[in-house]
Structures are given as structure tokens and as C-alpha cells.
Design a protein around this motif. Structure first.
Motif, mmCIF file in Angstrom:
data_model
loop_
_atom_site.group_PDB
_atom_site.id
_atom_site.type_symbol
_atom_site.label_atom_id
_atom_site.label_comp_id
_atom_site.label_asym_id
_atom_site.label_seq_id
_atom_site.Cartn_x
_atom_site.Cartn_y
_atom_site.Cartn_z
ATOM 1 N N GLU A 6 0.815 -1.222 0.000
ATOM 2 C CA GLU A 6 0.000 0.000 0.000
ATOM 3 C C GLU A 6 0.846 1.269 0.000
ATOM 4 O O GLU A 6 0.320 2.368 -0.153
ATOM 5 C CB GLU A 6 -0.928 0.025 1.223
ATOM 6 N N TYR A 7 2.163 1.126 0.206
ATOM 7 C CA TYR A 7 3.032 2.293 0.276
ATOM 8 C C TYR A 7 3.516 2.766 -1.093
ATOM 9 O O TYR A 7 4.467 3.534 -1.187
ATOM 10 C CB TYR A 7 4.248 1.992 1.158
ATOM 11 N N GLU B 30 -2.101 6.739 -5.990
ATOM 12 C CA GLU B 30 -3.452 6.988 -5.479
ATOM 13 C C GLU B 30 -4.126 8.007 -6.361
ATOM 14 O O GLU B 30 -3.496 8.989 -6.755
ATOM 15 C CB GLU B 30 -3.352 7.683 -4.114
ATOM 16 N N VAL C 14 -11.788 6.886 -4.155
ATOM 17 C CA VAL C 14 -10.334 6.875 -4.272
ATOM 18 C C VAL C 14 -9.830 5.453 -4.512
ATOM 19 O O VAL C 14 -10.269 4.508 -3.860
ATOM 20 C CB VAL C 14 -9.667 7.445 -3.000
ATOM 21 N N ASN D 92 -6.333 3.231 -4.540
ATOM 22 C CA ASN D 92 -4.942 3.196 -4.110
ATOM 23 C C ASN D 92 -4.366 1.889 -4.614
ATOM 24 O O ASN D 92 -5.002 0.844 -4.477
ATOM 25 C CB ASN D 92 -4.911 3.270 -2.582
ATOM 26 N N VAL E 210 0.213 7.915 4.910
ATOM 27 C CA VAL E 210 0.725 7.180 3.746
ATOM 28 C C VAL E 210 -0.310 7.161 2.619
ATOM 29 O O VAL E 210 0.004 7.471 1.479
ATOM 30 C CB VAL E 210 1.129 5.742 4.148
ATOM 31 N N MET E 211 -1.556 6.800 2.960
ATOM 32 C CA MET E 211 -2.616 6.814 1.946
ATOM 33 C C MET E 211 -3.405 8.097 2.111
ATOM 34 O O MET E 211 -4.496 8.120 2.674
ATOM 35 C CB MET E 211 -3.463 5.551 2.074
ATOM 36 N N LYS E 212 -2.793 9.197 1.633
ATOM 37 C CA LYS E 212 -3.314 10.528 1.937
ATOM 38 C C LYS E 212 -4.708 10.716 1.367
ATOM 39 O O LYS E 212 -5.578 11.301 2.007
ATOM 40 C CB LYS E 212 -2.362 11.602 1.385
ATOM 41 N N LYS E 213 -4.935 10.227 0.165
ATOM 42 C CA LYS E 213 -6.253 10.443 -0.439
ATOM 43 C C LYS E 213 -7.284 9.453 0.102
ATOM 44 O O LYS E 213 -8.373 9.837 0.517
ATOM 45 C CB LYS E 213 -6.154 10.347 -1.963
ATOM 46 N N GLY E 214 -6.960 8.170 0.078
ATOM 47 C CA GLY E 214 -7.934 7.149 0.466
ATOM 48 C C GLY E 214 -8.258 7.205 1.956
ATOM 49 O O GLY E 214 -9.381 7.512 2.356
#
Ligand SMILES: CC(C)[C@H](C(=O)O)[C@@H](O)C(=O)O
Ligand SMILES: CC(C)[C@H](C(=O)O)[C@@H](O)C(=O)O
Lengths: 338, 338
Positions: A127-128, A132, A140, A142, B178-182
Motif C-alpha cells: 500500500e506504500y 493513489e 479513491v 490506491n 501514507v494513503m493521503k487520499k484514500g
């Protein structure tokens, strides 16, 4: 004896309590006659360029050149427009493995007393990915990426680690029932590589079951290997089992260099007050010494820490004691037996 | 008094120990004069159609019609070619929330004694999208989906749950750094909805920190709301804190129906031997009763379970006792005070 050149190590003291616990580590290492020369480098609290970096290119190059880095806690900028320091370092230095040994420490009261496990986290993908976007407003996507080469790297690292450290078991943690292709690739790769290590027991376990067992009977685990996000979660969970991030060592490993680190915060409330506990950074330094081949110094310092904590006379505030950082440092130095 | 029609409930006894613990629940409910008529439905151990389903369309329709389902443990087929039963039910019935209350039970020895928290898991999206493919051989992409409507549903459910159950705090667990949008969308939505519930303290916490605190001092948590995968992990972790899946109730909730379930396995080694512990299924049934508005019966059974466990005379083998399922069932019935 030959005159041996000292190892050079890039030291990032960081912010808050960072400088004082770094000083403690330097003092203890000096007392243990560790053949290291430190080179201090800065982590910035504000972006230093357009890309949002918090670290200079030359500092990253120093780690590449000297092969070794030790990093204290650092403050994260408020707001947007910066790149996570940890993620930047992992990507630029290809620090593909994060290793966190967690062992119950006598003298530190926790609900568990027989924890002795190591989490090995894939450090670069999952996920990193940073990929996204909003497909339509309010939805959204990702991208979680799992690749064969990264799986091979981390799996091989885990088995080599187990072999070198005389550990008996490796468990691959996954959610392949749901992510059949991605996590499936991860466990299939681990399984394939396990066949080269017949002396090590290999199993696979779902990440939810792993976490249930960790909170119920963590002593069943030995070496644990897993994709990035699970590793982020499990390594902190395991730190909690032995008393928290203030006691946990961490190492980020590439094929050619490594950065060891305290993963706790900067504790601004006690910064500069000579109250901080340097154990996490110190034990991270010990990991580094062992990786350098300085076993004697590494074990001597580790033993001295264990004795100081179990004796319980000079504990810092976070462990319920009243000792200053300096008291604790002196106590550790007093227990060093070379 | 009016003569009130009984509620109809779809019962999936499941496999292994499923039928005997389901019988225990039916016996205890009957003793507590719960106004329920059960309708038994089957879960299959092999796919029943091309799509790989393990459940008949008519069973899903029965849940929709009657609004209520209770599900025992079920065996997962070996190999491929089937659809996960849980995932199928969640998708087809739009069971968007998974709710798991975890409270320390006197009489069950665990490292913690003051756990009293509820995990509320978004049950339909995130990494569970099922959208996965290999972009090139050896590189798998998996889509993690986070959508505004799903975030709103789960956030609102969490706050409504907190309000109805008189709980003080809701924490949104995320990895938005880390998942700024989601994950960012997730916490922004939780935050927005929190403003409608001023009496409830709202905070946000990173999922790794959450798990560290859960293993260190779980009593700090109250209601926890989070995306799908984190919820999968955290709800099992929390079950471990109170003694494992054999004691944990679980409910899957849609806007119009709900399926309550034991989340433990089928324990084939003791199936049919009258040794199984029915507590998880029973407490799941209690959750259902409370949701139906049958508070009196629900609390009476819950109290009887707590008394039976804390008395410790009739514990099943998993809790270190020697009681049979029937002994335990009788003991619970004996403690029911209507
Ligand atoms: C700060 C954050 C990006 C980082 C991560 O999630 O990897 C941290 O939690 C860690 O474990 O180093
Ligand atoms: C069986 C599996 C797909 C499922 C999940 O991950 O959701 C299970 O772990 C659960 O929590 O119900």
C-alpha cells in the motif's frame, strides 16, 4: 594486531529528546571501546527543496558511502508539502527490510514475559506505492503493489536472518484468501525460498489470526515475515507487548547499507530535561554493531542494558523510575563487561 | 397484552461444532422465553453453482425477508473455485458494518482485565475490492477502494452506536500519512460526521499506534471505527485480548437486515463430542436480541453467561474446565433471571 580503521557511522540525532539520547549512545559506545567514528547529519523540520525533502542528498550519500546510519526520533512537519523521511530513506537507499527484534525485558512489567520474536517487514511496496487517485469525486483508488523481486528479497532476508541467528521458525503472514494474486505471490515466493532452508520450520498464517495470537499467546512466534502494511502494524503491536516503542530496536536494511533507528517520538514535553530513556536507540545501535561484526561490543552493551533494567535501580520516568538519562547511562556503563 | 408475533430468524448452524453450539443457543433462548422462531438454512462445503457460491439464493432472501440471521462456524472448501461465504454475504446483503464488542470476562484469565471496547469495521471495500491483476508477470496490482458513501455509512453507524450505547469516545483508525487520499477521505468523513455528535469525544489515530496501544494498554479505547482490512486485523487482535474468538460476539449490519455470527472455527477435533463452548454464538445472539428490541431477554442471558463464567464451575475445555456443552448450557439456563 593490525591497526584497524574505525567504522564511520552517520548519526542523525534528530529532534526533541533525540540529541540527548544520541549523546547517551555515544558515551556508552565510547565506554565499550567501540571502534566507530560518528559523523553528525541533520534532519530538517521543514522541506529543504521543491520535492519536499527533509534530508540532504549528501546525507543519503554519506549513508551509502559509510554503509551505516543511526537515526534518533525526528519531528514531522505540520501540514502538507513534505515527503515522509522514513519513506524517502527507504526508497532512495533501497532499505527493503525493516527488522524489529522484540524480547521481554526483565525489569519491565508487561502482561507477557516470554516474548522473543522478530518481525521482518517488506519496506518498499504494498500500500506504500504512493499511487493513489480519485477515479470520480468521492471514490479513491490506491494501488497495492506486490512484486516477485521484492518478495524474494524479503523472504531470503528472513530465512538468512533465521539461519544466522539460530532461530527455528519462520511464519509468512498474509491475507491471500482475499488478495489471492498479490498476497498469493508473497506466500508462494516465501514457500519456494523456504525449501532452501530445510532446517527452519516454515508456516503460513493469516494476518488477522496472527494478531489474535499475538495478543493471546505471543510466545508461539519466532521470526515473522510479511508485506509492508502488515509489517507496519505488527511491528508496533509487538513493541507494545514488550513495553512500547521506548524499548524497541529497529533496523532498515538494504543490500549495501543499513539505517538503525529509534521508532518512538521526540517527546517534546521532556526534551532537554535529561529525563529521556535512550534504550531504543541504544539497542538499535547494538543491532548495528552485531551486523558490523562487532559481536563482542554488541553483546557487552546489550547485557549491560538488560542488567540495568532488571536491577531496576536506575529506571527513567517512562518505566516508573526517577533516574535521569545520565544516571541510566552511567549505570549501563558500569555494567559493561568487555 | 397484545399477542405479539414471534420474530423469525434464519439460523445457519454450520459445520463441525456448529450444530451442537446452535442447539445450545436454541435451548438457552427457549429457557429465556425469547419470542423467536428459527428457520434452519444450510451452508455448503462445496460450491453449489458455477459462480462458486456456498449458500443458496433463497437463504439470502430469507435473511432479507426476516431481517435477522445467526450463523455458526462453517468449513471453508479446500482449493479454489469457490466464493468466500462471508464476503458473499456482505456484498449481497450489503452488510456494511461489522461490529465486535470486546469486554473482559471475569473467570477468563487473560493478561488484561479492563478491556471494554467495540470495533466497528467497514465491511465492503478497501483491499477487499476483489480487483487484482498482474500488470506484468511477477507484478501484481490490487485496488484498494475508499468511497465517500461507504465512509459516511460506517462513520454514522459508529456514532449512532456510541450514542445508543452511551459510549463516550470514538476513534477513527487510519494510515492517512501514507494513503493521503484514500485514508484521508475516511478520516475527513468521520470528522465531518463527528460534528453532529458533540457529546462524543472524537479522535484520530494511526493504525500502527492503535495496535501498539492495544497490546500495551487497551483500556484507553472505547468505540473504534476503521476501514475494512484494519478492522479485520484489529477485531481479531481485540478478541485475543479477552480470551480469543471462542468468546467474541460479532454482528454484520446492513440498513435493513443483520447477520450475527461466531467467528471461530469449526473445531473438527471435538465436533460431536459435546465439548464445544457455545459462548461466542450465544453472545452474538444476545447482540441480535438487543438490536431487535428484546433488551430484557438479551441482558438476562448475558448476565447468566457472565455469572456462569465467573463462577467457573462449569467451564468447557477451551477455558481449562471439564464441563460438557450440555453442562455449560444448563448452568447458563440456571442463572437466567427474567
Ligand atoms: C511514518 C510512517 C510513514 C512510517 C510507516 O508507516 O512506515 C512509520 O509508521 C514507520 O513504521 O516507520
Ligand atoms: C474469511 C475472511 C475473508 C474474513 C475476512 O477477512 O473478512 C474473515 O477473516 C472475517 O473476519 O470475517
Amino acid at each position: 594486531t593490525f591497526s584497524q580503521k574505525n567504522h564511520k557511522v552517520v548519526l542523525f540525532p534528530g529532534h526533541g529528546i533525540g540529541p540527548e539520547i544520541s549523546q547517551a549512545v555515544c558515551d556508552i559506545f565510547a565506554a565499550a571501546k567501540v571502534p566507530i567514528d560518528w559523523e553528525h547529519h541533520e534532519i530538517y523540520t521543514k522541506p529543504i527543496n521543491e520535492a519536499g525533502d527533509l534530508i540532504k542528498e549528501e546525507s543519503l550519500n554519506a549513508v551509502i558511502n559509510y554503509k551505516w546510519g543511526l537515526k534518533g526520533p525526528f519531528a514531522t512537519p505540520i501540514g502538507k508539502g513534505y515527503r515522509s523521511l522514513n519513506v524517502t530513506m527507504r526508497k532512495k537507499l533501497n532499505l527493503f527490510a525493516n527488522v524489529r527484534p522484540c524480547r521481554s525485558l526483565a525489569g519491565v512489567k508487561t502482561p507477557y514475559s516470554n516474548v522473543d520474536l522478530v518481525t521482518i517487514r517488506e519496506n518498499t511496496e504494498g500500500e506504500y506505492s504512493g499511487l493513489e487517485h480519485a477515479v470520480v469525486p468521492g471514490v479513491v483508488e490506491n494501488l497495492k503493489i506486490i512484486s516477485q523481486p521484492a518478495c524474494e528479497n524479503i523472504a531470503r532476508y528472513a530465512f538468512e536472518f533465521a539461519r544466522k541467528n539460530n532461530r527455528k521458525k519462520v511464519v509468512a503472514c498474509h491475507k491471500a484468501g482475499v488478495m489471492k494474486k498479490g498476497d498469493g505471490l508473497f506466500i508462494n515466493t516465501c514457500k519456494k525460498i523456504s525449501s532452501e532452508y530445510p532446517e527452519i520450520e516454515y508456516t503460513e498464517e493469516q494476518i488477522d489470526t496472527v494478531c489474535m495470537k499475538l495478543s493471546k499467546n505471543p510466545e508461539v512466534f519466532d521470526v515473522m515475515v510479511m508485506p509492508n502494511l502488515y509489517g507496519d502494524i505488527v511491528s508496533d503491536l509487538c513493541a507494545g507487548l514488550i513495553g512500547g516503542l521506548g524499548l524497541t530496536a529497529s533496523g532498515n536494511i538494504s543490500h549495501t547499507c543499513a539505517v538503525y533507528e529509534a521508532v518512538h517520538g521526540t517527546a517534546p514535553d521532556i526534551a532537554g530535561l535529561n529525563k529521556a530513556n535512550p534504550t531504543a536507540l541504544l539497542l538499535s545501535g547494538v543491532m548495528m554493531l552485531k551486523a558490523m561484526g562487532l559481536q563482542k561490543e554488541g553483546f557487552a552493551i546489550e547485557e549491560a542494558v538488560i542488567k540495568t533494567l532488571s536491577e531496576g535501580k536506575f529506571l527513567t520516568g517512562d518505566l516508573g523510575g526517577k533516574a535521569t538519562t545520565t544516571d541510566y547511562t552511567k549505570a549501563v556503563i558500569g555494567h559493561i563487561n568487555l
